[in-house]
Design a protein around this motif. Structure first.
Motif, PDB file in Angstrom:
ATOM      1  N   MET A  98       2.894   5.513   2.517  1.00 37.00           N
ATOM      2  CA  MET A  98       1.771   5.192   1.653  1.00 37.00           C
ATOM      3  C   MET A  98       0.989   3.982   2.159  1.00 37.00           C
ATOM      4  N   VAL A  99       1.601   3.179   3.027  1.00 35.88           N
ATOM      5  CA  VAL A  99       0.918   2.012   3.574  1.00 35.88           C
ATOM      6  C   VAL A  99      -0.320   2.423   4.365  1.00 35.88           C
ATOM      7  N   ASP A 100      -0.309   3.636   4.901  1.00 43.09           N
ATOM      8  CA  ASP A 100      -1.463   4.114   5.662  1.00 43.09           C
ATOM      9  C   ASP A 100      -2.692   4.338   4.779  1.00 43.09           C
ATOM     10  N   TYR A 101      -2.523   4.308   3.478  1.00 44.32           N
ATOM     11  CA  TYR A 101      -3.620   4.566   2.552  1.00 44.32           C
ATOM     12  C   TYR A 101      -4.107   3.302   1.850  1.00 44.32           C
ATOM     13  N   VAL A 102      -3.868   2.150   2.450  1.00 42.82           N
ATOM     14  CA  VAL A 102      -4.332   0.891   1.861  1.00 42.82           C
ATOM     15  C   VAL A 102      -5.849   0.900   1.701  1.00 42.82           C
ATOM     16  N   TRP A 103      -6.564   1.547   2.595  1.00 42.80           N
ATOM     17  CA  TRP A 103      -8.021   1.590   2.541  1.00 42.80           C
ATOM     18  C   TRP A 103      -8.523   2.240   1.248  1.00 42.80           C
ATOM     19  N   LEU A 104      -7.672   3.046   0.584  1.00 43.28           N
ATOM     20  CA  LEU A 104      -8.070   3.654  -0.682  1.00 43.28           C
ATOM     21  C   LEU A 104      -8.185   2.627  -1.805  1.00 43.28           C
ATOM     22  N   ILE A 105      -7.459   1.515  -1.689  1.00 44.13           N
ATOM     23  CA  ILE A 105      -7.460   0.520  -2.771  1.00 44.13           C
ATOM     24  C   ILE A 105      -8.870  -0.010  -3.028  1.00 44.13           C
ATOM     25  N   PHE A 144       2.862  -1.038  -2.638  1.00 48.55           N
ATOM     26  CA  PHE A 144       3.821  -2.115  -2.876  1.00 48.55           C
ATOM     27  C   PHE A 144       5.261  -1.613  -2.709  1.00 48.55           C
ATOM     28  N   PHE A 145       5.577  -0.493  -3.327  1.00 50.05           N
ATOM     29  CA  PHE A 145       6.949   0.031  -3.219  1.00 50.05           C
ATOM     30  C   PHE A 145       7.253   0.511  -1.807  1.00 50.05           C
ATOM     31  N   ASP A 146       6.238   1.013  -1.115  1.00 54.48           N
ATOM     32  CA  ASP A 146       6.428   1.412   0.284  1.00 54.48           C
ATOM     33  C   ASP A 146       6.710   0.192   1.154  1.00 54.48           C
ATOM     34  N   LEU A 147       5.988  -0.899   0.923  1.00 56.72           N
ATOM     35  CA  LEU A 147       6.235  -2.138   1.669  1.00 56.72           C
ATOM     36  C   LEU A 147       7.636  -2.676   1.389  1.00 56.72           C
ATOM     37  N   GLN A 148       8.078  -2.595   0.133  1.00 57.05           N
ATOM     38  CA  GLN A 148       9.398  -3.112  -0.225  1.00 57.05           C
ATOM     39  C   GLN A 148      10.522  -2.325   0.433  1.00 57.05           C
ATOM     40  N   SER A 149      10.251  -1.057   0.753  1.00 59.18           N
ATOM     41  CA  SER A 149      11.287  -0.246   1.403  1.00 59.18           C
ATOM     42  C   SER A 149      11.395  -0.525   2.903  1.00 59.18           C
ATOM     43  N   MET A 150      10.448  -1.275   3.468  1.00 60.81           N
ATOM     44  CA  MET A 150      10.457  -1.604   4.897  1.00 60.81           C
ATOM     45  C   MET A 150      11.322  -2.829   5.151  1.00 60.81           C
ATOM     46  N   PRO A 151      11.818  -2.970   6.379  1.00 64.21           N
ATOM     47  CA  PRO A 151      12.499  -4.219   6.733  1.00 64.21           C
ATOM     48  C   PRO A 151      11.525  -5.395   6.621  1.00 64.21           C
ATOM     49  N   ALA A 152      12.034  -6.566   6.305  1.00 59.96           N
ATOM     50  CA  ALA A 152      11.194  -7.743   6.032  1.00 59.96           C
ATOM     51  C   ALA A 152      10.247  -8.069   7.179  1.00 59.96           C
ATOM     52  N   GLU A 153      10.674  -7.907   8.412  1.00 59.06           N
ATOM     53  CA  GLU A 153       9.824  -8.268   9.552  1.00 59.06           C
ATOM     54  C   GLU A 153       8.712  -7.260   9.821  1.00 59.06           C
ATOM     55  N   GLU A 154       8.742  -6.096   9.160  1.00 58.15           N
ATOM     56  CA  GLU A 154       7.713  -5.064   9.363  1.00 58.15           C
ATOM     57  C   GLU A 154       6.765  -4.936   8.174  1.00 58.15           C
ATOM     58  N   ILE A 168      -0.816  -7.463  -1.298  1.00 58.39           N
ATOM     59  CA  ILE A 168      -0.619  -6.334  -2.204  1.00 58.39           C
ATOM     60  C   ILE A 168      -0.263  -6.823  -3.610  1.00 58.39           C
ATOM     61  N   SER A 169       0.480  -7.923  -3.697  1.00 59.40           N
ATOM     62  CA  SER A 169       0.749  -8.504  -5.021  1.00 59.40           C
ATOM     63  C   SER A 169      -0.549  -8.937  -5.688  1.00 59.40           C
ATOM     64  N   MET A 170      -1.442  -9.550  -4.913  1.00 63.31           N
ATOM     65  CA  MET A 170      -2.742  -9.942  -5.460  1.00 63.31           C
ATOM     66  C   MET A 170      -3.561  -8.710  -5.855  1.00 63.31           C
ATOM     67  N   CYS A 171      -3.468  -7.646  -5.071  1.00 58.95           N
ATOM     68  CA  CYS A 171      -4.179  -6.404  -5.410  1.00 58.95           C
ATOM     69  C   CYS A 171      -3.649  -5.813  -6.711  1.00 58.95           C
ATOM     70  N   MET A 172      -2.325  -5.896  -6.915  1.00 59.71           N
ATOM     71  CA  MET A 172      -1.761  -5.400  -8.177  1.00 59.71           C
ATOM     72  C   MET A 172      -2.323  -6.206  -9.347  1.00 59.71           C
ATOM     73  N   PHE A 173      -2.407  -7.507  -9.164  1.00 56.72           N
ATOM     74  CA  PHE A 173      -2.952  -8.378 -10.211  1.00 56.72           C
ATOM     75  C   PHE A 173      -4.419  -8.036 -10.473  1.00 56.72           C
ATOM     76  N   VAL A 174      -5.215  -7.943  -9.413  1.00 55.32           N
ATOM     77  CA  VAL A 174      -6.660  -7.683  -9.550  1.00 55.32           C
ATOM     78  C   VAL A 174      -6.909  -6.321 -10.194  1.00 55.32           C
ATOM     79  N   THR A 175      -6.287  -5.280  -9.659  1.00 53.09           N
ATOM     80  CA  THR A 175      -6.567  -3.933 -10.168  1.00 53.09           C
ATOM     81  C   THR A 175      -5.956  -3.698 -11.548  1.00 53.09           C
TER      82      THR A 175
END
Length: 194
Positions: free
Chosen positions: A1-8, A50-60, A89-96
């Motif tokens: 889902m990270v590939d769809y950030v442009w949709l935000i 956000f959930f897709d990012l959380q499932s990734m290793p911290a360095e990625e 993404i946390s800021m985007c969650m807050f804004v949206t």
């Protein structure tokens, strides 16, 4: 889902364009519903990212997606793209999330107003500008978002510019515009120094 950030940011932009070019023909409450649905859709995409990012290793957890090259000048190439990391993404969650609630509230608050559709045009442009500010992958793109937020602040604060009373919206809008210009100078100097 990270590939769809442009949709935000795209969804509020689509809402802005639909309302700008077709909103005057729509009867109340349809401009509010369209504006709300596009911002709420942006919130849902943000949650998925956000959930897709959380499932990734911290360095990625930092993903840059370049959409196109905006300014190819000599050795300088400024891209239009998004930078998705846990903070943005946390800021985007807050804004949206907050913006979706404001849209829902505004449907009732603006009920019966002759400029109902115009208000949601400004509101969707504000959300789009804020998301460009938060997700921009370069300082110039962040500056564009900053300018959009400043313009929308002026438009929304001065929405009832003909209203007379103790708090004159047109004067407040001018103050917001001037203060934003001061911020612009400082922001531009910082970009040049970087």
């Amino acid at each position: 889902m990270v590939d769809y950030v442009w949709l935000i940011p795209l969804l509020p932009l689509v809402g802005f364009l639909v309302l700008l070019f077709g909103g005057q023909r729509l009867k109340e409450p349809w401009p509010g519903i369209i504006g709300t649905l596009t911002v709420a859709g942006s919130f849902l995409v943000t949650l998925a990212v956000f959930f897709d990012l959380q499932s990734m290793p911290a360095e990625e957890r930092t993903v840059v997606d370049v959409l196109y090259t905006w300014l190819p000048v000599g050795g300088l190439h400024v891209d239009v793209g998004t930078l998705a990391d846990p903070l943005s993404i946390s800021m985007c969650m807050f804004v949206t999330g907050i913006a979706a609630l404001i849209h829902v509230y505004s449907i009732g608050y603006m009920h019966g107003d002759p400029k109902f559709g115009r208000f949601f045009v400004y509101l969707n442009l504000f959300v789009f500008s804020m998301l460009v500010l938060v997700l921009g992958d370069s300082l110039l793109l962040t500056f564009v978002g900053w300018e959009g937020v400043g313009l929308c602040s002026y438009l929304l604060i001065g929405f009832y510019f003909r209203q007379q009373g103790p708090a004159f919206p047109n004067q407040s809008a001018k103050k917001a515009f001037v203060v934003n210009r001061i911020g612009d100078v400082a922001f531009a100097i910082a970009i040049m120094l970087v």
